[in-house]
Write a protein that holds these residues in place. Structure first.
Motif, PDB file in Angstrom:
ATOM      1  N   VAL A 194      49.810  71.361  40.010  1.00 47.56           N
ATOM      2  CA  VAL A 194      48.240  70.599  39.284  1.00 47.56           C
ATOM      3  C   VAL A 194      48.321  69.849  40.312  1.00 47.56           C
ATOM      4  N   VAL A 195      46.961  68.889  40.770  1.00 47.46           N
ATOM      5  CA  VAL A 195      46.537  68.176  41.136  1.00 47.46           C
ATOM      6  C   VAL A 195      46.331  67.035  40.034  1.00 47.46           C
ATOM      7  N   ILE A 196      46.307  65.622  39.891  1.00 47.83           N
ATOM      8  CA  ILE A 196      46.116  65.015  39.033  1.00 47.83           C
ATOM      9  C   ILE A 196      45.036  63.892  40.093  1.00 47.83           C
ATOM     10  N   LEU A 197      43.882  63.808  40.183  1.00 49.95           N
ATOM     11  CA  LEU A 197      42.846  63.296  40.604  1.00 49.95           C
ATOM     12  C   LEU A 197      42.543  61.608  39.697  1.00 49.95           C
ATOM     13  N   ILE A 198      43.019  60.353  40.190  1.00 46.67           N
ATOM     14  CA  ILE A 198      42.278  59.115  40.106  1.00 46.67           C
ATOM     15  C   ILE A 198      42.024  58.545  41.275  1.00 46.67           C
ATOM     16  N   THR A 199      40.646  58.348  40.152  1.00 49.31           N
ATOM     17  CA  THR A 199      38.902  57.754  41.207  1.00 49.31           C
ATOM     18  C   THR A 199      38.381  57.123  40.172  1.00 49.31           C
ATOM     19  N   ASP A 200      37.367  56.310  40.470  1.00 47.70           N
ATOM     20  CA  ASP A 200      36.346  56.349  40.296  1.00 47.70           C
ATOM     21  C   ASP A 200      35.400  57.546  40.076  1.00 47.70           C
ATOM     22  N   TYR A 223      43.426  67.604  37.171  1.00 50.02           N
ATOM     23  CA  TYR A 223      43.127  67.126  36.049  1.00 50.02           C
ATOM     24  C   TYR A 223      42.920  65.133  36.738  1.00 50.02           C
ATOM     25  N   THR A 224      42.177  65.784  35.941  1.00 52.46           N
ATOM     26  CA  THR A 224      40.811  64.273  36.506  1.00 52.46           C
ATOM     27  C   THR A 224      40.864  63.259  35.602  1.00 52.46           C
ATOM     28  N   LYS A 253      30.776  51.351  38.870  1.00 48.10           N
ATOM     29  CA  LYS A 253      30.234  52.958  38.164  1.00 48.10           C
ATOM     30  C   LYS A 253      30.935  54.216  38.356  1.00 48.10           C
ATOM     31  N   LEU A 254      31.175  54.205  36.847  1.00 48.27           N
ATOM     32  CA  LEU A 254      32.325  55.496  36.892  1.00 48.27           C
ATOM     33  C   LEU A 254      30.844  56.504  36.930  1.00 48.27           C
ATOM     34  N   ASN A 255      31.346  57.704  38.236  1.00 49.68           N
ATOM     35  CA  ASN A 255      30.935  58.718  37.776  1.00 49.68           C
ATOM     36  C   ASN A 255      31.722  60.390  37.176  1.00 49.68           C
ATOM     37  N   GLU A 256      31.974  59.878  36.140  1.00 47.57           N
ATOM     38  CA  GLU A 256      32.161  61.062  34.757  1.00 47.57           C
ATOM     39  C   GLU A 256      31.897  62.259  34.842  1.00 47.57           C
ATOM     40  N   GLU A 257      30.618  63.127  35.690  1.00 44.23           N
ATOM     41  CA  GLU A 257      30.143  64.445  36.048  1.00 44.23           C
ATOM     42  C   GLU A 257      30.506  65.187  36.500  1.00 44.23           C
ATOM     43  N   MET A 258      30.880  64.313  38.291  1.00 49.66           N
ATOM     44  CA  MET A 258      31.497  65.158  39.149  1.00 49.66           C
ATOM     45  C   MET A 258      32.922  65.513  38.594  1.00 49.66           C
ATOM     46  N   LEU A 259      33.625  64.309  38.109  1.00 49.37           N
ATOM     47  CA  LEU A 259      35.128  64.419  37.483  1.00 49.37           C
ATOM     48  C   LEU A 259      35.496  65.560  36.401  1.00 49.37           C
ATOM     49  N   ALA A 260      34.463  64.817  35.849  1.00 52.09           N
ATOM     50  CA  ALA A 260      35.694  66.666  34.664  1.00 52.09           C
ATOM     51  C   ALA A 260      34.628  68.005  34.876  1.00 52.09           C
ATOM     52  N   ARG A 261      33.238  67.928  35.976  1.00 51.66           N
ATOM     53  CA  ARG A 261      33.459  69.125  36.870  1.00 51.66           C
ATOM     54  C   ARG A 261      34.425  70.138  37.509  1.00 51.66           C
ATOM     55  N   GLN A 276      43.487  50.457  26.957  1.00 50.29           N
ATOM     56  CA  GLN A 276      44.773  50.755  26.488  1.00 50.29           C
ATOM     57  C   GLN A 276      46.115  51.547  27.032  1.00 50.29           C
ATOM     58  N   SER A 277      44.785  53.017  27.960  1.00 49.27           N
ATOM     59  CA  SER A 277      45.924  54.508  28.412  1.00 49.27           C
ATOM     60  C   SER A 277      45.072  54.216  29.656  1.00 49.27           C
ATOM     61  N   ILE A 278      45.838  55.392  30.745  1.00 46.25           N
ATOM     62  CA  ILE A 278      44.535  55.726  31.889  1.00 46.25           C
ATOM     63  C   ILE A 278      45.167  57.281  31.464  1.00 46.25           C
ATOM     64  N   GLY A 279      45.825  57.509  30.471  1.00 45.31           N
ATOM     65  CA  GLY A 279      45.491  59.496  30.499  1.00 45.31           C
ATOM     66  C   GLY A 279      46.785  59.597  30.579  1.00 45.31           C
ATOM     67  N   LEU A 280      47.381  59.541  31.344  1.00 44.03           N
ATOM     68  CA  LEU A 280      48.397  59.946  32.126  1.00 44.03           C
ATOM     69  C   LEU A 280      49.242  60.402  30.975  1.00 44.03           C
ATOM     70  N   ASP A 281      49.879  60.477  30.137  1.00 48.48           N
ATOM     71  CA  ASP A 281      50.569  60.678  28.742  1.00 48.48           C
ATOM     72  C   ASP A 281      49.814  61.882  28.590  1.00 48.48           C
ATOM     73  N   GLU A 282      48.565  62.187  28.206  1.00 48.87           N
ATOM     74  CA  GLU A 282      47.655  63.425  27.658  1.00 48.87           C
ATOM     75  C   GLU A 282      47.518  64.358  28.766  1.00 48.87           C
ATOM     76  N   ILE A 283      47.611  63.760  30.009  1.00 52.05           N
ATOM     77  CA  ILE A 283      47.768  65.005  30.706  1.00 52.05           C
ATOM     78  C   ILE A 283      49.372  65.713  30.711  1.00 52.05           C
ATOM     79  N   VAL A 284      49.599  64.806  30.765  1.00 54.28           N
ATOM     80  CA  VAL A 284      50.813  65.375  30.504  1.00 54.28           C
ATOM     81  C   VAL A 284      51.667  66.206  29.879  1.00 54.28           C
ATOM     82  N   GLU A 285      51.033  65.825  28.614  1.00 54.54           N
ATOM     83  CA  GLU A 285      51.432  66.642  27.241  1.00 54.54           C
ATOM     84  C   GLU A 285      50.749  68.346  27.819  1.00 54.54           C
ATOM     85  N   SER A 286      49.304  68.382  28.253  1.00 57.19           N
ATOM     86  CA  SER A 286      48.968  69.344  28.750  1.00 57.19           C
ATOM     87  C   SER A 286      49.772  69.934  30.219  1.00 57.19           C
ATOM     88  N   ILE A 287      50.499  69.094  31.106  1.00 55.36           N
ATOM     89  CA  ILE A 287      51.337  70.105  31.912  1.00 55.36           C
ATOM     90  C   ILE A 287      52.541  70.677  31.310  1.00 55.36           C
TER      91      ILE A 287
END
Length: 342
Positions: A194-200, A223-224, A253-261, A276-287
């Motif tokens: 897996v690749v976890i991409l963290i960006t704006d 995972y983005t 500004k955050l570009n969500e459309e491309m990251l979701a795609r 409150q949370s970057i979101g890594l915990d949720e992604i690790v659960e899926s991984i």
């Protein structure tokens, strides 16, 4: 493999030359004081039991014992063998945006520092997996190759900084390409990469979606994590806000459309970071629910402690030093161990 478990104690060895200098100064002062009462040859005849050689030997014994005690405190160890560990896990490459836009302060203290905190927390919770780290701006750079050494991974994560990449911009496609190349051959035939991409998400340089299609063909999920806010925030560097060619303040500004795609193409998931949370915990659960493969790691084990031998030698020398008198022992005078004149 040889090592010291507590190498900081070795600094105490530098105190030994100081002790030697103080002892030499004390002996010299003693001779000067005795010289006030008469010639040294005459004083030796008047004090037949006094032995300078014994005093010097006692100091040498004490100094050597002290050095051995310091070495024992440093805990010398020998690694007896290598052990291969096998465990089920995944290989995880983190691609972290270090462009100037990650310095925006819509997250405290800014987007990048908040990301570094979350990555360190992620490494604290991993056990069986392997991780690697790619940082990118206008160009990508492999900051950490795939490894199971989470302590080293945390050390590299703490050094994440925009200065690591000389070319500014946000080339997400190049970063993903570099991450795809960084996986080991152990998981090439499995779906445990897996690749976890963290960006704006502000991509300026390339077609990241085309790279996502390639990742899909390779069986790699991406995972983005979008960090930032849709409203955006200005970028401050060295106390000054970045402005464009017309003099207007740049707002990232955050570009969500491309990251979701990107995530959708590869079967991954997109998570928007919150304060409150970057979101890594949720992604690790899926991984953790993914197919995992058997990973092997070579480790040194069974470091044998060697300090006890040094400690025993030091105690023996201290015992000899304690039993050795400053003056000649009449019972042993006939042995004349120190070749002293009678």
């Amino acid at each position: 493999m040889f090592r010291f478990a507590n190498p900081q104690y070795l600094w105490l060895l530098f105190a030994l030359p100081l002790f030697a200098a103080l002892f030499w100064a004390a002996m010299r002062l003693r001779r000067r004081r005795l010289a006030r009462f008469g010639r040294p040859e005459t004083l030796e005849e008047l004090m037949p039991d006094v032995s300078n050689a014994r005093v010097v030997l006692k100091f040498i014994l004490f100094s050597v014992a002290l050095a051995l005690l310091i070495l024992a405190a440093a805990r010398p160890q020998l690694g007896s063998k290598l052990r291969e560990e096998k465990a089920q896990g995944v290989e995880m490459m983190l691609a972290v945006d270090v462009s100037n836009s990650m310095l925006a302060e819509d997250f405290e203290p800014n987007r990048l520092e908040r990301t570094k905190y979350a990555v360190n927390k992620l490494f604290d919770g991993l056990r069986q997996d392997r991780v690697g780290l790619v940082v990118f701006a206008g160009e990508p750079k492999v900051q950490l190759p795939i490894t199971s050494d989470f302590r080293m991974a945390k050390a590299f994560a703490r050094r994440i900084d925009p200065s690591l990449v000389s070319v500014q911009g946000t080339a997400i496609g190049k970063a993903l390409e570099q991450a795809l190349l960084a996986f080991s051959g152990d998981t090439e035939q499995t779906h445990s990469r897996v690749v976890i991409l963290i960006t704006d998400g502000e991509n300026h340089n390339d077609d990241a979606l085309a790279v996502a299609e390639r990742a899909k063909q390779m069986g790699i999920r991406i995972y983005t994590i979008g960090i930032g806010t849709p409203e955006g925030a200005p970028i401050e560097i060295d106390g000054e806000f970045i402005k464009d060619e017309t003099g207007n303040m740049v707002v990232s500004k955050l570009n969500e459309e491309m990251l979701a795609r990107i995530a959708e193409i590869t079967g991954g998931a997109y998570v928007r970071a919150t304060k409150q949370s970057i979101g890594l915990d949720e992604i690790v659960e899926s991984i953790n629910a993914m197919e995992q493969t058997e990973l092997s790691t070579l480790r040194f084990e069974e470091f044998n402690e060697q300090f006890q031998y040094l400690l025993a030698a030091a105690l023996l020398l201290l015992l000899i030093e304690f039993l050795l008198l400053d003056r000649r022992n009449p019972l042993l005078a006939h042995l004349n161990i120190f070749r002293e004149r009678s």
